[in-house]
Design an enzyme around this catalytic site. Structure first.
Site, PDB file in Angstrom:
ATOM      1  N   LYS A 131      19.723 -18.649  -7.825  1.00  0.00           N
ATOM      2  CA  LYS A 131      19.967 -17.074  -7.780  1.00  0.00           C
ATOM      3  C   LYS A 131      20.974 -16.611  -8.685  1.00  0.00           C
ATOM      4  O   LYS A 131      21.265 -15.646  -9.418  1.00  0.00           O
ATOM      5  CB  LYS A 131      20.148 -16.715  -6.312  1.00  0.00           C
ATOM      6  CG  LYS A 131      18.948 -16.515  -5.400  1.00  0.00           C
ATOM      7  CD  LYS A 131      17.816 -15.524  -5.903  1.00  0.00           C
ATOM      8  CE  LYS A 131      16.948 -15.992  -7.038  1.00  0.00           C
ATOM      9  NZ  LYS A 131      15.694 -16.622  -6.887  1.00  0.00           N
ATOM     10  N   GLU A 178      20.698 -17.227 -12.486  1.00  0.00           N
ATOM     11  CA  GLU A 178      19.909 -16.282 -12.923  1.00  0.00           C
ATOM     12  C   GLU A 178      20.569 -14.834 -13.224  1.00  0.00           C
ATOM     13  O   GLU A 178      20.435 -14.223 -14.280  1.00  0.00           O
ATOM     14  CB  GLU A 178      18.726 -15.927 -12.023  1.00  0.00           C
ATOM     15  CG  GLU A 178      17.762 -16.978 -11.989  1.00  0.00           C
ATOM     16  CD  GLU A 178      16.526 -16.405 -10.970  1.00  0.00           C
ATOM     17  OE1 GLU A 178      15.441 -17.004 -11.321  1.00  0.00           O
ATOM     18  OE2 GLU A 178      17.014 -16.201  -9.842  1.00  0.00           O
ATOM     19  N   GLU A 213      18.071 -23.202  -4.259  1.00  0.00           N
ATOM     20  CA  GLU A 213      17.930 -21.642  -4.660  1.00  0.00           C
ATOM     21  C   GLU A 213      19.010 -20.994  -4.663  1.00  0.00           C
ATOM     22  O   GLU A 213      18.691 -19.927  -5.502  1.00  0.00           O
ATOM     23  CB  GLU A 213      16.746 -21.311  -3.231  1.00  0.00           C
ATOM     24  CG  GLU A 213      16.262 -19.918  -3.301  1.00  0.00           C
ATOM     25  CD  GLU A 213      15.408 -19.452  -4.618  1.00  0.00           C
ATOM     26  OE1 GLU A 213      15.274 -20.012  -5.383  1.00  0.00           O
ATOM     27  OE2 GLU A 213      15.270 -18.252  -4.841  1.00  0.00           O
ATOM     28  N   HIS A 215      28.110 -39.530  -5.580  1.00  0.00           N
ATOM     29  CA  HIS A 215      27.652 -40.524  -6.467  1.00  0.00           C
ATOM     30  C   HIS A 215      27.750 -39.929  -7.886  1.00  0.00           C
ATOM     31  O   HIS A 215      26.812 -40.160  -8.924  1.00  0.00           O
ATOM     32  CB  HIS A 215      26.208 -40.692  -6.220  1.00  0.00           C
ATOM     33  CG  HIS A 215      26.161 -41.625  -5.056  1.00  0.00           C
ATOM     34  ND1 HIS A 215      26.550 -42.738  -4.735  1.00  0.00           N
ATOM     35  CD2 HIS A 215      25.542 -41.147  -3.557  1.00  0.00           C
ATOM     36  CE1 HIS A 215      26.069 -43.004  -3.529  1.00  0.00           C
ATOM     37  NE2 HIS A 215      25.924 -42.082  -2.827  1.00  0.00           N
ATOM     38  N   ASN A 249      -1.667   2.192   6.493  1.00  0.00           N
ATOM     39  CA  ASN A 249      -0.897   0.963   5.578  1.00  0.00           C
ATOM     40  C   ASN A 249      -0.153   0.012   7.053  1.00  0.00           C
ATOM     41  O   ASN A 249      -0.143   0.695   7.940  1.00  0.00           O
ATOM     42  CB  ASN A 249       0.607   1.660   5.200  1.00  0.00           C
ATOM     43  CG  ASN A 249       0.454   2.132   3.762  1.00  0.00           C
ATOM     44  OD1 ASN A 249      -0.620   2.038   3.246  1.00  0.00           O
ATOM     45  ND2 ASN A 249       1.598   2.954   3.290  1.00  0.00           N
ATOM     46  N   GLY A 250       0.043  -1.226   6.701  1.00  0.00           N
ATOM     47  CA  GLY A 250       0.122  -2.098   7.852  1.00  0.00           C
ATOM     48  C   GLY A 250      -0.893  -2.792   8.092  1.00  0.00           C
ATOM     49  O   GLY A 250      -1.941  -3.164   7.333  1.00  0.00           O
ATOM     50  N   TRP A 286      -3.159  -2.191  -1.493  1.00  0.00           N
ATOM     51  CA  TRP A 286      -2.533  -3.945  -1.952  1.00  0.00           C
ATOM     52  C   TRP A 286      -3.226  -4.923  -0.837  1.00  0.00           C
ATOM     53  O   TRP A 286      -2.935  -4.860   0.061  1.00  0.00           O
ATOM     54  CB  TRP A 286      -0.812  -4.042  -1.580  1.00  0.00           C
ATOM     55  CG  TRP A 286      -0.458  -5.426  -1.920  1.00  0.00           C
ATOM     56  CD1 TRP A 286      -0.437  -6.404  -1.063  1.00  0.00           C
ATOM     57  CD2 TRP A 286       0.297  -5.894  -3.046  1.00  0.00           C
ATOM     58  NE1 TRP A 286       0.355  -7.359  -1.521  1.00  0.00           N
ATOM     59  CE2 TRP A 286       0.709  -7.275  -2.769  1.00  0.00           C
ATOM     60  CE3 TRP A 286       0.657  -5.401  -4.378  1.00  0.00           C
ATOM     61  CZ2 TRP A 286       1.268  -7.814  -3.708  1.00  0.00           C
ATOM     62  CZ3 TRP A 286       0.923  -6.092  -5.296  1.00  0.00           C
ATOM     63  CH2 TRP A 286       1.593  -7.573  -5.309  1.00  0.00           C
ATOM     64  N   ARG A 317       5.111  -0.143  -6.576  1.00  0.00           N
ATOM     65  CA  ARG A 317       4.924  -0.924  -5.527  1.00  0.00           C
ATOM     66  C   ARG A 317       3.779  -1.869  -5.423  1.00  0.00           C
ATOM     67  O   ARG A 317       3.622  -2.882  -4.780  1.00  0.00           O
ATOM     68  CB  ARG A 317       4.506  -0.271  -4.088  1.00  0.00           C
ATOM     69  CG  ARG A 317       5.811   0.637  -3.770  1.00  0.00           C
ATOM     70  CD  ARG A 317       5.436   1.644  -2.700  1.00  0.00           C
ATOM     71  NE  ARG A 317       6.811   1.942  -2.099  1.00  0.00           N
ATOM     72  CZ  ARG A 317       7.532   1.672  -0.871  1.00  0.00           C
ATOM     73  NH1 ARG A 317       7.076   0.846   0.009  1.00  0.00           N
ATOM     74  NH2 ARG A 317       8.553   2.390  -0.665  1.00  0.00           N
ATOM     75  N   LYS A 330       9.834 -12.167 -15.208  1.00  0.00           N
ATOM     76  CA  LYS A 330       9.445 -12.138 -13.960  1.00  0.00           C
ATOM     77  C   LYS A 330       7.943 -13.040 -13.818  1.00  0.00           C
ATOM     78  O   LYS A 330       8.106 -13.727 -12.835  1.00  0.00           O
ATOM     79  CB  LYS A 330       8.901 -10.771 -13.337  1.00  0.00           C
ATOM     80  CG  LYS A 330       8.447 -10.654 -11.990  1.00  0.00           C
ATOM     81  CD  LYS A 330       9.685 -10.459 -11.017  1.00  0.00           C
ATOM     82  CE  LYS A 330       9.372 -10.802  -9.682  1.00  0.00           C
ATOM     83  NZ  LYS A 330      10.254 -11.510  -8.843  1.00  0.00           N
ATOM     84  N   CYS A 372       0.662  -1.302  -0.136  1.00  0.00           N
ATOM     85  CA  CYS A 372      -0.059   0.185  -0.018  1.00  0.00           C
ATOM     86  C   CYS A 372       0.987   1.234   0.026  1.00  0.00           C
ATOM     87  O   CYS A 372       2.031   1.271   0.513  1.00  0.00           O
ATOM     88  CB  CYS A 372      -0.974  -0.111   1.251  1.00  0.00           C
ATOM     89  SG  CYS A 372      -2.167  -1.482   1.646  1.00  0.00           S
TER      90      CYS A 372
HETATM   91  C1  G6P Z   1       9.779 -17.082 -13.473  1.00  0.00           C
HETATM   92  C2  G6P Z   1      10.622 -16.033 -12.551  1.00  0.00           C
HETATM   93  C3  G6P Z   1      10.933 -16.997 -11.120  1.00  0.00           C
HETATM   94  C4  G6P Z   1       9.923 -17.494 -10.710  1.00  0.00           C
HETATM   95  C5  G6P Z   1       9.057 -18.542 -11.632  1.00  0.00           C
HETATM   96  C6  G6P Z   1       7.762 -18.777 -11.038  1.00  0.00           C
HETATM   97  O1  G6P Z   1      10.537 -18.075 -13.922  1.00  0.00           O
HETATM   98  O2  G6P Z   1      11.731 -15.656 -13.364  1.00  0.00           O
HETATM   99  O3  G6P Z   1      11.675 -15.940 -10.450  1.00  0.00           O
HETATM  100  O4  G6P Z   1       9.960 -18.149  -9.577  1.00  0.00           O
HETATM  101  O5  G6P Z   1       8.595 -17.766 -12.568  1.00  0.00           O
HETATM  102  O6  G6P Z   1       7.094 -17.929 -10.963  1.00  0.00           O
HETATM  103  P1  G6P Z   1       5.687 -17.683  -9.557  1.00  0.00           P
HETATM  104  O7  G6P Z   1       5.317 -16.248  -9.936  1.00  0.00           O
HETATM  105  O8  G6P Z   1       4.751 -18.726  -9.938  1.00  0.00           O
HETATM  106  O9  G6P Z   1       6.285 -17.781  -8.470  1.00  0.00           O
END
Ligand code: G6P
Length: 602
Positions: free
Chosen positions: A482, A485, A478, A501, A99-100, A75, A27, A597, A2
């Site tokens: 990162k 990517e 993960e 293995h 907000n909050g 939001w 935002r 994204k 928000c």
């Molecule tokens: C795309 C983004 C990733 C994300 C994936 C799943 O590949 O680049 O960062 O983890 O989609 O997206 P979601 O919105 O379903 O979490």
């Protein structure tokens, strides 16, 4: 997340509010609204969706002369994104934006309803305005009523209130959510961040938690629990783009730093003194459920994997995790005693959405864990838990992952308490650890500079292995994702025990291994796995609370009493490492090549 804008002065107020809210668009929001009092006349407009809709609704309205004005982009957290739920919220003669999250809103609402006060929205915010008016109806004093209102609020808030009862004043309070006051002579502005007032105000004061007060006659009266306060204004930054990033170099960096704050939002109203509570879940959701299947993609898939360890371990419920694009075509065997969970930041990922539709066709109950209310996945699911991470701009997900994992941890405890698979003592210990999570997510300056220095040693080589065991295996996946990517370096996440293995064949000085070595889960086992790699001359960056002498580089963590605190602390380290390597390589951290994204195609 928000956004708030406020203004008191003689200029045209509608444009100040709408332009200010426009600056907060980045935002994310799903509805917006404004309220203005001028010549003792209250005007209020709200619209769902883009700000353009609100502009359209207000096109025939202009405000002239002195007045007070507040605006908000919402939001959704409590209640759907509808016009009724949009701010400003209205009493009989006052308006509020907030907000909050007001944690005790349910209690306050019941109290007010018992006195015959009617609520129009499903929001926590509406309690503020009714409480204020209830007080005013008794004491006929706006300032006193506002103070009495603030005293009753628990949780996080940044709030502005205007009232016909004192039409030349804006009342404000801040605790846990950001808010600032901007100054340009007699014109005084409020906003939840710099951007709406850059170019208008010249100086700024960033409110501290626990501060509240009012603005009248071009003067701010500021108070805290100890009484009236003096404050020092500072010059307002002038670069809007920088201000959107709150001074950070990249949105991803800002989002890493934000994790400590958003985690409070994720937990708010859900982590109670002695249990987990999800207002959005029907208590019967887990009736007749004997297993869980989770489907997701990318980072969300990794949080799902972490969640499956927790769910099986503590809630004693079988839990299977599948990559959504695989699940869709494998002709899965489904039965209606399985709860189908989807996890998605955007709520729009095509594969995850299709997997959900398949599960629904097979008659499964569905629950989504998502960051965007009203997204396709949320709408398609029987129930949804919002992660409340706020908009995530960096393509490489950080705070969304952190909050998804937190929701899964909370969900685990929610199921465990319902099925009585853990004792109250264990539950209390888990809740205690949960409350510490925001601290474990705090980025320490020293740590960040150490990672900046270290990063220069990891720009080449023939690849990275991130290794971990148990819960730390998904975190290794993960961490590697990162790095891939945003650095475009080859990185793999692997279960540490599995290295021998096959992958250990790659070990040499140019193979970089990031070893996640938590103290609370199988420390000796992972230590042996890392020693095996050291013996083959792999270059090892060890992350652990316990010094590991064989490693080439070592980052010492602080937490060593709870696996999840270790998890979140190490998560931040892997995120910063990827960030710093990517920056050194000169890459576009926020928009890595070839990635999107939100992937709405198969
Ligand atoms: C795309 C983004 C990733 C994300 C994936 C799943 O590949 O680049 O960062 O983890 O989609 O997206 P979601 O919105 O379903 O979490």
């Amino acid at each position: 997340m928000c956004g708030i804008v406020g203004y008191i002065g003689k200029s045209e107020k509608k444009e100040i509010l709408l332009d200010g809210l426009q600056e907060l668009e980045y935002r994310g929001y799903d509805s917006a609204g404004i309220a203005i009092i001028e010549n003792k006349q209250l005007k209020n407009f709200k619209a769902v969706g883009k700000l353009q809709n609100l502009r359209e609704k207000t096109k025939d309205y202009t405000s002239q002369g002195f007045g007070v004005a507040i605006g908000h982009t919402r939001w959704a957290t409590h209640g759907k994104p509808t016009e009724l739920n949009a701010h400003p919220h209205m009493g009989a003669y006052s308006f509020v934006v907030h907000n909050g999250i007001i944690e005790n809103y349910q209690e306050l609402k019941e109290e007010l309803q018992a006195e015959g006060i009617e609520f129009l929205s499903q929001t926590d915010t509406e309690t503020i305005v009714h409480l204020f008016e209830k007080n005013y109806n008794i004491n006929n004093n706006s300032w006193k009523s506002f103070q009495q209102t603030i005293e009753r609020l628990e949780g996080a808030y940044a709030t502005l209130l205007i009232t016909e009862a004192q039409a030349d004043t804006i009342f404000f309070a801040k605790n846990g959510s950001p808010m600032l006051i901007g100054f340009d002579g007699e014109d005084i502005y409020f906003a939840s961040s710099d951007t709406p007032i850059i170019g208008r105000a010249k100086e700024v004061y960033y409110l501290e938690d626990g501060e509240f007060g009012y603005v009248k006659d071009g003067e701010v009266k500021l108070f805290d629990a100890n009484g009236i306060k003096t404050f020092t204004k500072q010059p307002l930054p002038t670069d809007k783009a920088l201000a959107q990033k709150d001074g950070y170099r990249f949105f991803m960096e800002k989002e890493i730093y934000e994790q400590t704050q958003v985690m409070n939002d994720t937990m708010m109203g859900r982590v109670l003194d002695d249990r987990i509570y999800f207002e959005e879940l029907d208590e019967k959701l887990f009736e007749n459920i004997d297993s869980i299947k989770i489907c997701a993609c990318g980072t969300s898939y990794h949080s799902a994997l972490a969640g499956s360890y927790l769910l099986e371990r503590m809630a004693k419920i079988p839990c299977q995790v599948e990559i959504a694009s695989e699940f869709r075509y494998k002709e899965p065997l489904l039965n209606d005693k399985t709860l189908f969970i989807t996890i998605s930041q955007s709520g729009e990922t095509a594969d995850t959405l299709e997997a959900l539709k398949m599960a629904k066709r097979a008659g499964l109950k569905s629950l989504s864990i998502c960051n965007v209310d009203n997204s396709s996945i949320v709408r398609e699911s029987d129930s949804a838990i919002l992660t409340r991470a706020g908009i995530e701009k960096g393509v490489a997900s950080t705070k969304a992952f952190a909050t998804q994992t937190m929701v899964l941890w909370m969900l685990t405890l929610y199921v465990a308490q319902a099925k009585k698979t853990i004792t109250q003592d264990t539950l209390n210990r888990e809740l205690e650890a949960m409350r510490h999570t925001p601290k474990a997510l705090l980025v320490d300056d020293k740590l960040h500079s150490k990672l900046t220095r270290l990063s220069k040693r990891y720009l080449h080589g023939h690849g990275f292995f991130f290794i971990g065991r148990d819960l730390f295996f998904p975190l290794a996946l993960e961490g590697a994702l990162k790095l891939k990517e945003i650095s475009y370096l080859h990185a793999e996440g692997y279960p540490a025990g599995e290295m021998k293995h096959g992958p250990i064949a790659l070990a040499d000085a140019e193979l970089f291994t990031v070893a996640l070595m938590p103290k609370t889960i199988h420390y000796d086992k992972i230590k042996s796995n890392v020693e095996e790699l050291c013996a083959r001359d792999a270059t090892v960056l060890a992350i652990s609370p316990d010094y590991f002498e064989l490693s080439d580089d070592f980052i010492q963590t602080k937490y060593d009493t709870h696996p999840m605190l270790e998890f979140f602390e190490m998560m931040v380290i892997t995120q910063l490492l990827a960030l710093e390597i990517s920056i050194r390589l000169g890459n576009d951290v926020d928009m890595p090549k070839n990635l999107a994204k939100s992937v709405t195609v198969e």
